[in-house]
Design a protein around this motif. Structure first.
Motif, short mmCIF file in Angstrom:
data_model
loop_
_atom_site.label_atom_id
_atom_site.label_comp_id
_atom_site.label_asym_id
_atom_site.label_seq_id
_atom_site.Cartn_x
_atom_site.Cartn_y
_atom_site.Cartn_z
N ASP A 375 80.76 -0.82 4.23
CA ASP A 375 79.89 -0.34 5.31
C ASP A 375 80.67 -0.03 6.58
O ASP A 375 80.10 0.02 7.67
CB ASP A 375 78.80 -1.37 5.61
CG ASP A 375 79.37 -2.68 6.14
OD1 ASP A 375 80.61 -2.88 6.05
OD2 ASP A 375 78.58 -3.50 6.66
N TYR A 376 81.96 0.17 6.49
CA TYR A 376 82.75 0.38 7.71
C TYR A 376 82.28 1.63 8.45
O TYR A 376 81.83 2.59 7.87
CB TYR A 376 84.25 0.49 7.37
CG TYR A 376 84.70 1.84 6.86
CD1 TYR A 376 85.17 2.83 7.73
CD2 TYR A 376 84.65 2.15 5.50
CE1 TYR A 376 85.57 4.08 7.25
CE2 TYR A 376 85.06 3.38 5.02
CZ TYR A 376 85.52 4.35 5.90
OH TYR A 376 85.92 5.58 5.44
N ARG A 377 82.41 1.58 9.76
CA ARG A 377 82.09 2.71 10.61
C ARG A 377 83.21 2.89 11.63
O ARG A 377 83.71 1.91 12.19
CB ARG A 377 80.77 2.50 11.36
CG ARG A 377 79.53 2.52 10.47
CD ARG A 377 79.40 3.80 9.66
NE ARG A 377 79.50 5.02 10.48
CZ ARG A 377 78.46 5.59 11.06
NH1 ARG A 377 77.24 5.07 10.92
NH2 ARG A 377 78.62 6.69 11.77
N VAL A 378 83.57 4.12 11.87
CA VAL A 378 84.61 4.44 12.85
C VAL A 378 83.98 4.52 14.24
O VAL A 378 82.94 5.15 14.42
CB VAL A 378 85.30 5.77 12.51
CG1 VAL A 378 86.29 6.16 13.60
CG2 VAL A 378 86.00 5.67 11.16
N SER A 379 84.62 3.89 15.20
CA SER A 379 84.18 3.98 16.60
C SER A 379 84.80 5.25 17.18
O SER A 379 85.92 5.24 17.68
CB SER A 379 84.62 2.75 17.39
OG SER A 379 84.10 1.57 16.81
N ARG A 380 84.07 6.33 17.09
CA ARG A 380 84.62 7.65 17.43
C ARG A 380 85.09 7.75 18.87
O ARG A 380 86.05 8.47 19.17
CB ARG A 380 83.57 8.73 17.14
CG ARG A 380 83.22 8.88 15.67
CD ARG A 380 84.20 9.76 14.94
NE ARG A 380 84.16 9.57 13.49
CZ ARG A 380 84.90 10.26 12.64
NH1 ARG A 380 85.73 11.18 13.08
NH2 ARG A 380 84.82 10.02 11.33
N ASP A 381 84.44 7.02 19.77
CA ASP A 381 84.85 7.06 21.17
C ASP A 381 86.24 6.48 21.36
O ASP A 381 86.91 6.79 22.36
CB ASP A 381 83.85 6.31 22.05
CG ASP A 381 82.51 7.02 22.15
OD1 ASP A 381 82.45 8.21 21.81
OD2 ASP A 381 81.53 6.38 22.56
N GLY A 382 86.67 5.66 20.42
CA GLY A 382 87.98 5.02 20.55
C GLY A 382 89.10 5.76 19.85
O GLY A 382 90.26 5.33 19.90
N LEU A 383 88.79 6.86 19.18
CA LEU A 383 89.83 7.63 18.49
C LEU A 383 90.80 8.23 19.49
O LEU A 383 90.39 8.76 20.52
CB LEU A 383 89.21 8.76 17.66
CG LEU A 383 88.55 8.40 16.33
CD1 LEU A 383 87.91 9.64 15.72
CD2 LEU A 383 89.55 7.80 15.37
N GLU A 384 92.07 8.13 19.19
CA GLU A 384 93.09 8.73 20.05
C GLU A 384 94.13 9.43 19.20
O GLU A 384 94.82 8.80 18.39
CB GLU A 384 93.77 7.68 20.92
CG GLU A 384 94.79 8.27 21.88
CD GLU A 384 95.46 7.22 22.75
OE1 GLU A 384 96.45 7.57 23.42
OE2 GLU A 384 95.01 6.05 22.73
N ARG A 385 94.23 10.73 19.40
CA ARG A 385 95.24 11.50 18.68
C ARG A 385 96.58 11.40 19.40
O ARG A 385 96.66 11.04 20.58
CB ARG A 385 94.83 12.97 18.58
CG ARG A 385 93.88 13.25 17.43
CD ARG A 385 93.96 14.70 17.01
NE ARG A 385 93.10 14.98 15.87
CZ ARG A 385 93.45 14.83 14.60
NH1 ARG A 385 94.67 14.39 14.32
NH2 ARG A 385 92.61 15.11 13.63
N ALA A 386 97.64 11.73 18.68
CA ALA A 386 98.96 11.80 19.27
C ALA A 386 98.99 12.90 20.33
O ALA A 386 98.15 13.80 20.35
CB ALA A 386 100.01 12.08 18.20
N ALA A 387 99.98 12.84 21.23
CA ALA A 387 100.02 13.73 22.38
C ALA A 387 100.20 15.19 21.99
O ALA A 387 99.62 16.08 22.62
CB ALA A 387 101.13 13.30 23.33
N THR A 388 101.02 15.45 20.99
CA THR A 388 101.24 16.82 20.54
C THR A 388 101.23 16.86 19.02
O THR A 388 101.34 15.83 18.36
CB THR A 388 102.61 17.37 21.03
OG1 THR A 388 103.66 16.59 20.45
CG2 THR A 388 102.70 17.32 22.54
#
Length: 409
Positions: A375-388
């Motif tokens: 039942d896992y859910r991703v906290s989308r507000d906390g997603l952080e992509r790499a800078a480039t």
């Protein structure tokens, strides 16, 4: 990032405004790649001293398989990195085949299967570490530690330092172009610290050999002689780059997709074949590595472009994987797509030598995570992509929540 603008035609026609290091590209590169293919499968960009952006599937396939015309010996990034070359990815035939022959036995399908139990045990260890917490970070707690530790063990480097190596290689593949001068100096200093640790392991293996990869390299012969320390370090550097960055990105991409499309979760826990097919499509749809460079050794025509000897080319694997000439509905993730001629691992003699191990680790991590946290859910507000984007398009953070569990097996 806006779609690349087509500039005035020149002898390098067609010319586009395209820079793969643009920080805006990392968030959504697909419209830009589509525009490149629309303008032409091979287009010229003036960025970084000028290079050809090879965006069409057939053109990427052709260039990647022709090492005589499109060589890798001058480096596989644009602009070329100033650090030491990594082997065998920056080697050209006939040296390329000799180096790969040394490494291939340790990365064969059989060699990967031998490590299955070891990988499974490590996956469960990581799951136990977070199971009672009700949440974790996919990048830091699950996806990165498993391939990183396995890579360190494979090489014979003490695994307790995996985070230092992981952070350096991740920064090198995603942040190098946006680092401040101070950050770059610190980055270089860290490189020499890590290099000295590898040198210590090499020296130890020259006196007391083992069965790890560095021991194999110490015993290996190339052109009738033993490999030099520099050659071994450069080979180790490539294994580290592949093992500490790209596999983790593949794992995170798959679990993020299954957060938004959970209908396949239960099936993939028990159906290995369906999971493998899904993961192959994920590699096409969201490949970890987006591009690598080549240099033309002679005047040649490719995709209608007149390429001159010495010109640099950027082979856009990710764009090729969404070419409608090869893939039906290329911008749609079709979980049971088969056959699947994606080039996420490259093609030709430079094809990723660690693909068997990468596939196995990705499957085991994804499958066990789904099994224990259905039942896992991703906290989308906390997603952080790499800078480039640069070479690898990955994440720095991917927080998830789930029902806390106690693990007994």
């Amino acid at each position: 990032m806006s779609k690349p603008e087509v500039l005035v035609a020149t002898d390098r026609s067609p010319v586009v405004q395209f820079d793969h290091h643009d920080p805006a590209l990392v968030h959504d590169p697909w419209p830009t790649y589509a525009k490149l293919r629309e303008v032409g499968p091979v287009t010229w960009s003036d960025a970084h001293g000028g290079f050809w952006a090879v965006a069409g599937y057939d053109e990427v396939y052709t260039a990647a398989r022709d090492d005589e015309t499109f060589c890798s010996g001058d480096g596989v990034t644009i602009p070329p990195e100033q650090a030491a070359k990594v082997i065998p990815i920056t080697a050209d035939p006939p040296d390329l085949r000799a180096y790969r022959d040394i490494l291939s036995p340790l990365f064969s399908p059989g060699a990967a299967k031998v490590r299955r139990d070891e990988i499974s045990a490590l996956v469960l260890e990581r799951i136990r570490a977070v199971g009672a917490q009700g949440g974790c970070d996919l990048v830091e707690d699950i996806a990165t530690p498993v391939p990183s530790i396995i890579t360190m063990r494979l090489l014979g480097i003490p695994q307790d330092g995996w985070r230092d190596y992981m952070h350096w290689y991740h920064d090198n593949s995603t942040r190098l172009m946006v680092m401040s001068p101070e950050e770059k100096r610190a980055h270089i200093q860290t490189f020499f610290v890590l290099r000295s640790q590898i040198e210590e392991v090499i020296a130890a293996r020259r006196s007391t050999s083992s069965e790890d990869l560095i021991s194999v390299l110490v015993r290996a012969e190339f052109d009738g002689r033993l490999l030099t320390d520099e050659e071994i370090i450069n080979t180790v550097s490539l294994v580290l780059a592949g093992g500490l960055d790209t596999t983790a990105t593949a794992i995170v991409n798959a679990l993020l997709f299954l957060d938004e499309h959970p209908e396949g979760r239960e099936r993939y826990v028990t159906d290995d074949q369906a999971l493998d097919t899904f993961l192959e499509e994920m590699l096409r749809y969201e490949p970890p590595v987006h591009s690598l460079a080549r240099r033309a050794t002679c005047d040649v025509e490719l995709g209608g472009a007149q390429i001159r000897a010495g010109d640099r080319l950027l082979l856009l694997w990710a764009s090729a994987n969404r070419d409608a000439k090869v893939f039906e509905d290329p911008d749609v993730m079709i979980a049971d797509r088969f056959p699947n001629r994606h080039m996420a691992f490259g093609i030709g003699q430079h094809r990723c030598i660690g693909s068997n191990l990468a596939r196995l680790q990705t499957r085991l991590v994804v499958q066990e995570f789904l099994r224990h946290f259905p039942d896992y859910r991703v906290s989308r507000d906390g997603l952080e992509r790499a800078a480039t984007l640069s070479v690898v398009r990955g994440y720095l953070r991917a927080p998830v929540t789930f029902t806390p569990i106690g693990i007994t097996s």
